[in-house]
Design a protein around this motif. Structure first.
Motif, PDB file in Angstrom:
ATOM      1  N   VAL A 284       9.483  32.338 -14.898  1.00 48.04           N
ATOM      2  CA  VAL A 284      10.526  31.971 -13.983  1.00 48.04           C
ATOM      3  C   VAL A 284      10.238  31.165 -12.658  1.00 48.04           C
ATOM      4  CG1 VAL A 284      12.514  33.429 -12.787  1.00 48.04           C
ATOM      5  CG2 VAL A 284      11.327  34.645 -14.948  1.00 48.04           C
ATOM      6  N   ALA A 285      10.849  30.866 -12.398  1.00 52.70           N
ATOM      7  CA  ALA A 285      10.682  30.298 -10.727  1.00 52.70           C
ATOM      8  C   ALA A 285      11.128  30.606  -9.587  1.00 52.70           C
ATOM      9  CB  ALA A 285      10.964  28.837 -10.818  1.00 52.70           C
ATOM     10  N   LEU A 286      10.728  31.141  -9.063  1.00 54.57           N
ATOM     11  CA  LEU A 286      11.604  31.959  -7.048  1.00 54.57           C
ATOM     12  C   LEU A 286      11.110  30.658  -6.159  1.00 54.57           C
ATOM     13  CD1 LEU A 286       9.426  34.337  -9.346  1.00 54.57           C
ATOM     14  CD2 LEU A 286      11.899  35.099  -7.542  1.00 54.57           C
ATOM     15  N   VAL A 287      12.470  30.515  -5.576  1.00 55.94           N
ATOM     16  CA  VAL A 287      12.249  29.282  -4.442  1.00 55.94           C
ATOM     17  C   VAL A 287      12.757  30.490  -3.370  1.00 55.94           C
ATOM     18  CG1 VAL A 287      13.849  27.546  -3.420  1.00 55.94           C
ATOM     19  CG2 VAL A 287      13.474  27.740  -6.159  1.00 55.94           C
ATOM     20  N   GLY A 288      11.420  30.033  -2.887  1.00 54.99           N
ATOM     21  CA  GLY A 288      10.934  31.167  -1.350  1.00 54.99           C
ATOM     22  C   GLY A 288      10.422  32.424  -1.830  1.00 54.99           C
ATOM     23  N   SER A 289       9.732  32.769  -1.103  1.00 56.64           N
ATOM     24  CA  SER A 289       9.213  34.192  -0.886  1.00 56.64           C
ATOM     25  C   SER A 289       9.311  35.195   0.604  1.00 56.64           C
ATOM     26  CB  SER A 289       7.837  33.306  -1.108  1.00 56.64           C
ATOM     27  OG  SER A 289       7.546  32.651   0.383  1.00 56.64           O
ATOM     28  N   GLY A 290      10.577  35.123   0.475  1.00 57.96           N
ATOM     29  CA  GLY A 290      11.114  36.346   1.653  1.00 57.96           C
ATOM     30  C   GLY A 290      11.003  37.452   0.543  1.00 57.96           C
ATOM     31  N   PRO A 291      12.001  38.426   0.930  1.00 59.97           N
ATOM     32  CA  PRO A 291      11.650  39.706   0.731  1.00 59.97           C
ATOM     33  C   PRO A 291      12.541  39.866  -0.459  1.00 59.97           C
ATOM     34  CG  PRO A 291      12.513  40.042   2.974  1.00 59.97           C
ATOM     35  CD  PRO A 291      11.957  39.028   2.715  1.00 59.97           C
ATOM     36  N   GLY A 292      13.416  39.659  -0.682  1.00 58.57           N
ATOM     37  CA  GLY A 292      14.297  39.127  -1.693  1.00 58.57           C
ATOM     38  C   GLY A 292      13.571  39.147  -3.469  1.00 58.57           C
ATOM     39  N   ASN A 293      13.075  37.502  -2.749  1.00 65.72           N
ATOM     40  CA  ASN A 293      12.261  36.765  -4.252  1.00 65.72           C
ATOM     41  C   ASN A 293      10.794  37.185  -4.445  1.00 65.72           C
ATOM     42  OD1 ASN A 293      13.642  35.147  -4.998  1.00 65.72           O
ATOM     43  ND2 ASN A 293      13.505  33.612  -4.357  1.00 65.72           N
ATOM     44  N   LEU A 294      10.233  38.160  -3.149  1.00 67.31           N
ATOM     45  CA  LEU A 294       9.027  38.893  -3.377  1.00 67.31           C
ATOM     46  C   LEU A 294       9.006  40.505  -4.515  1.00 67.31           C
ATOM     47  CD1 LEU A 294       6.897  38.824  -0.355  1.00 67.31           C
ATOM     48  CD2 LEU A 294       6.542  37.121  -2.273  1.00 67.31           C
ATOM     49  N   SER A 295      10.542  41.108  -4.132  1.00 69.61           N
ATOM     50  CA  SER A 295      11.057  42.089  -4.571  1.00 69.61           C
ATOM     51  C   SER A 295      11.103  41.629  -6.282  1.00 69.61           C
ATOM     52  CB  SER A 295      12.492  43.059  -3.921  1.00 69.61           C
ATOM     53  OG  SER A 295      12.417  43.528  -5.083  1.00 69.61           O
ATOM     54  N   ALA A 296      11.758  40.633  -6.647  1.00 70.77           N
ATOM     55  CA  ALA A 296      12.016  40.050  -7.923  1.00 70.77           C
ATOM     56  C   ALA A 296      11.126  39.264  -8.686  1.00 70.77           C
ATOM     57  CB  ALA A 296      13.455  38.395  -7.837  1.00 70.77           C
ATOM     58  N   GLY A 297       9.837  39.082  -8.293  1.00 73.10           N
ATOM     59  CA  GLY A 297       8.880  38.819  -8.018  1.00 73.10           C
ATOM     60  C   GLY A 297       8.093  39.434  -9.064  1.00 73.10           C
ATOM     61  N   ILE A 298       8.368  41.171  -8.728  1.00 73.36           N
ATOM     62  CA  ILE A 298       7.297  42.494  -9.236  1.00 73.36           C
ATOM     63  C   ILE A 298       7.966  43.033  -9.754  1.00 73.36           C
ATOM     64  CG2 ILE A 298       6.732  44.613  -8.680  1.00 73.36           C
ATOM     65  CD1 ILE A 298       6.787  43.427  -5.290  1.00 73.36           C
ATOM     66  N   GLU A 299       9.064  42.778  -9.730  1.00 75.91           N
ATOM     67  CA  GLU A 299       9.752  42.832 -11.171  1.00 75.91           C
ATOM     68  C   GLU A 299       9.585  42.537 -12.139  1.00 75.91           C
ATOM     69  OE1 GLU A 299      12.032  46.128 -11.251  1.00 75.91           O
ATOM     70  OE2 GLU A 299      10.841  46.489  -9.337  1.00 75.91           O
TER      71      GLU A 299
ATOM     72  N   VAL B 277      15.237  31.416  -9.838  1.00 74.65           N
ATOM     73  CA  VAL B 277      15.701  32.843  -9.020  1.00 74.65           C
ATOM     74  C   VAL B 277      16.041  31.371  -7.070  1.00 74.65           C
ATOM     75  CG1 VAL B 277      15.975  34.972  -7.851  1.00 74.65           C
ATOM     76  CG2 VAL B 277      15.303  34.434 -10.181  1.00 74.65           C
ATOM     77  N   LEU B 278      16.762  31.752  -6.701  1.00 76.23           N
ATOM     78  CA  LEU B 278      17.290  31.177  -5.220  1.00 76.23           C
ATOM     79  C   LEU B 278      17.614  32.481  -4.660  1.00 76.23           C
ATOM     80  CD1 LEU B 278      19.320  28.040  -6.048  1.00 76.23           C
ATOM     81  CD2 LEU B 278      17.241  28.638  -6.195  1.00 76.23           C
ATOM     82  N   GLY B 279      16.476  32.428  -3.117  1.00 73.96           N
ATOM     83  CA  GLY B 279      16.354  33.176  -2.367  1.00 73.96           C
ATOM     84  C   GLY B 279      15.779  32.722  -1.065  1.00 73.96           C
ATOM     85  N   PRO B 280      16.622  31.464  -0.309  1.00 76.94           N
ATOM     86  CA  PRO B 280      16.550  31.134   0.711  1.00 76.94           C
ATOM     87  C   PRO B 280      15.796  31.434   1.741  1.00 76.94           C
ATOM     88  CG  PRO B 280      18.285  30.164   0.065  1.00 76.94           C
ATOM     89  CD  PRO B 280      17.628  30.862  -1.172  1.00 76.94           C
ATOM     90  N   GLY B 281      17.343  32.826   2.053  1.00 82.16           N
ATOM     91  CA  GLY B 281      17.637  33.002   2.675  1.00 82.16           C
ATOM     92  C   GLY B 281      18.146  32.352   4.030  1.00 82.16           C
ATOM     93  N   PHE B 282      18.270  33.501   5.418  1.00 81.35           N
ATOM     94  CA  PHE B 282      18.917  32.217   6.247  1.00 81.35           C
ATOM     95  C   PHE B 282      17.852  31.493   7.299  1.00 81.35           C
ATOM     96  CE2 PHE B 282      23.250  35.274   6.015  1.00 81.35           C
ATOM     97  CZ  PHE B 282      23.444  34.448   5.303  1.00 81.35           C
ATOM     98  N   LYS B 283      18.109  30.722   7.125  1.00 77.54           N
ATOM     99  CA  LYS B 283      16.309  29.375   7.665  1.00 77.54           C
ATOM    100  C   LYS B 283      16.807  29.157   9.319  1.00 77.54           C
ATOM    101  CE  LYS B 283      14.837  27.804   3.056  1.00 77.54           C
ATOM    102  NZ  LYS B 283      14.663  26.587   2.538  1.00 77.54           N
ATOM    103  N   GLU B 284      18.278  28.708   9.444  1.00 82.08           N
ATOM    104  CA  GLU B 284      18.699  28.375  10.904  1.00 82.08           C
ATOM    105  C   GLU B 284      19.252  29.400  11.802  1.00 82.08           C
ATOM    106  OE1 GLU B 284      21.195  24.962  10.413  1.00 82.08           O
ATOM    107  OE2 GLU B 284      19.585  23.996   8.534  1.00 82.08           O
ATOM    108  N   GLY B 285      19.021  29.432  12.639  1.00 82.50           N
ATOM    109  CA  GLY B 285      19.725  30.159  13.746  1.00 82.50           C
ATOM    110  C   GLY B 285      21.344  29.180  14.241  1.00 82.50           C
TER     111      GLY B 285
END
Length: 407
Positions: free
Chosen positions: A125-140, A212-220
């Motif tokens: 599985v490829a996870l796009v982005g390494s924020g908390p959502g994808n880190l959590s998904a990766g562990i599972e 799994v796409l987890g790019p987060g909210f990158k822009e203010g």
């Protein structure tokens, strides 16, 4: 200038954590556990702490929260577990976050290895982005036997954990240790790789069983009348620059921050810790309805930030911002060579998904074909603990899809 990286909250000791745990009423129905989005089960790990079974407490935390050490520091517990604590009606809620921090620190010092890689199922599985959502998904996913690879456009993994939360709240060391645990399970991290430019999403879809796409909210968010003003930056960009320069950036004597959430508090406090003489935070909400957490507000006040409530910016001329009072016929003018906007964040919509506002419009995590979403762009609250929850749920959705009901 004080040490801008030093954690503000003092940690419990072996003695004080025991004292705090003994205040727990050991509720049979454990309302604190029911209130945790990640189902971390504070009732169970606090019982373990009372009996000095710190290893058991760590195992309980990790069972449901792969980012337990991070959540212990940044989770707004006053909204979740501590808000539900039965002790509140007597004196004050149990400091659940503080106890969790002590336990996960103990876990690190004891060199515990709680996670185990599942028996390989031959799928990746490829996870796009390494924020908390994808880190959590990766562990599972790793524990379910999948091979996992992260693709992230930053130099360091962690997403907003690394580039958006100041180190006085979340030390980089804590993030690094959590990510090392994921690497120990076999995860591969590809840094400074922008999906959509350096590698295309279609390539990932073809080469991986799921993405799994987890790019987060990158822009203010940027107010239209402030765009292209050389004195104005977004809070996202400011906090990222602080991290990338290790706090070594030139700041003026007066900084104006616009916003009233936790991010605005982070910016304001960081400025004071970096030596800015005058920091003024202008907040849309009136003081009775501030949206930042009580802990963040208290910390910001303690470092000497001036807060002005119930004003909204209306115009800007060079480095002077004009604010109008929301309820009165008052006008406020402030000059500053740095104006930081902390009025929300948006996703960059790099991927062709069905968005409604900032979120993916469909229910659930499956975005079609073999693509899934998690983190900020998935529906739900925008907190780290909710990202952990959504990451786990996205991983379960991936597993159900790929196993076709085999599990």
């Amino acid at each position: 200038m004080c040490d801008f990286k030093k954690e503000v909250e003092p940690a419990f000791t072996f003695l004080t954590v025991q004292e705090e745990a003994e205040r727990c009423l050991l509720c049979h129905d454990a309302p604190c556990t029911k209130a945790c989005p990640a189902q971390t089960d504070p009732a169970k790990f606090i019982r373990s702490v009372r009996f000095r079974n710190f290893k058991g407490a760590a195992e309980t935390i990790r069972l449901n929260n792969g980012l337990g050490a991070i959540c212990a520091r940044v989770c707004p517990t006053e909204k979740y577990c501590q808000a539900a604590c039965s002790r509140t009606g007597i004196d004050k809620p149990i400091d659940i976050g503080g106890i969790q921090r002590f336990v996960t620190d103990f876990e690190e010092h004891a060199k515990m290895h709680i996670f185990e890689k599942g028996v390989s199922n031959g799928m990746k599985v490829a996870l796009v982005g390494s924020g908390p959502g994808n880190l959590s998904a990766g562990i599972e996913l790793l524990q379910k036997g999948y091979d996992v690879e992260f693709f992230d456009d930053h130099k360091l993994p962690g997403g907003y954990l690394t580039y958006g939360i100041p180190e006085y709240r979340l030390p980089q060391h804590v993030i690094d240790v959590e990510i090392d645990r994921i690497k120990d399970l076999g995860a591969v991290f590809h840094q400074e790789v922008l999906v959509g430019k350096d590698v295309m999403l279609e390539e990932l879809k073809a080469n991986f069983d799921a993405v799994v796409l987890g790019p987060g909210f990158k822009e203010g968010k940027m107010l239209d009348f402030m765009k292209d003003n050389k004195h104005v930056v977004s809070a996202v960009d400011f906090l990222k620059e602080v991290k990338e320069t290790d706090g070594k950036l030139a700041l003026p004597d007066h900084v104006v921050v616009i916003g009233g959430g936790d991010v605005a508090m982070d910016v304001s406090t960081t400025c004071k810790k970096l030596g800015v003489t005058y920091v003024t935070d202008v907040i849309y909400e009136d003081s009775a309805h501030f949206v930042a957490s009580k802990k963040e507000l208290e910390g910001t006040r303690n470092v000497g930030v001036t807060m002005i409530d119930a004003y909204v910016p209306s115009s800007i001329s060079d480095n002077e911002v004009v604010f109008k009072h929301r309820f009165l016929e008052n006008e406020l003018k402030l000059k500053a060579d740095l104006i930081v906007l902390a009025v929300g964040q948006v996703n960059d919509r790099m991927f062709d998904l069905d968005y409604s506002g900032n979120e993916v419009a469909f229910e659930g995590y499956h975005a079609g074909e073999n693509v899934f979403v998690t983190g900020d762009i998935a529906k739900g609250e925008k907190t780290v603990v909710f990202a952990v929850k959504k990451g786990k749920e996205a991983a379960c959705a991936v597993d159900a899809f790929l196993q076709g009901g085999k599990r």
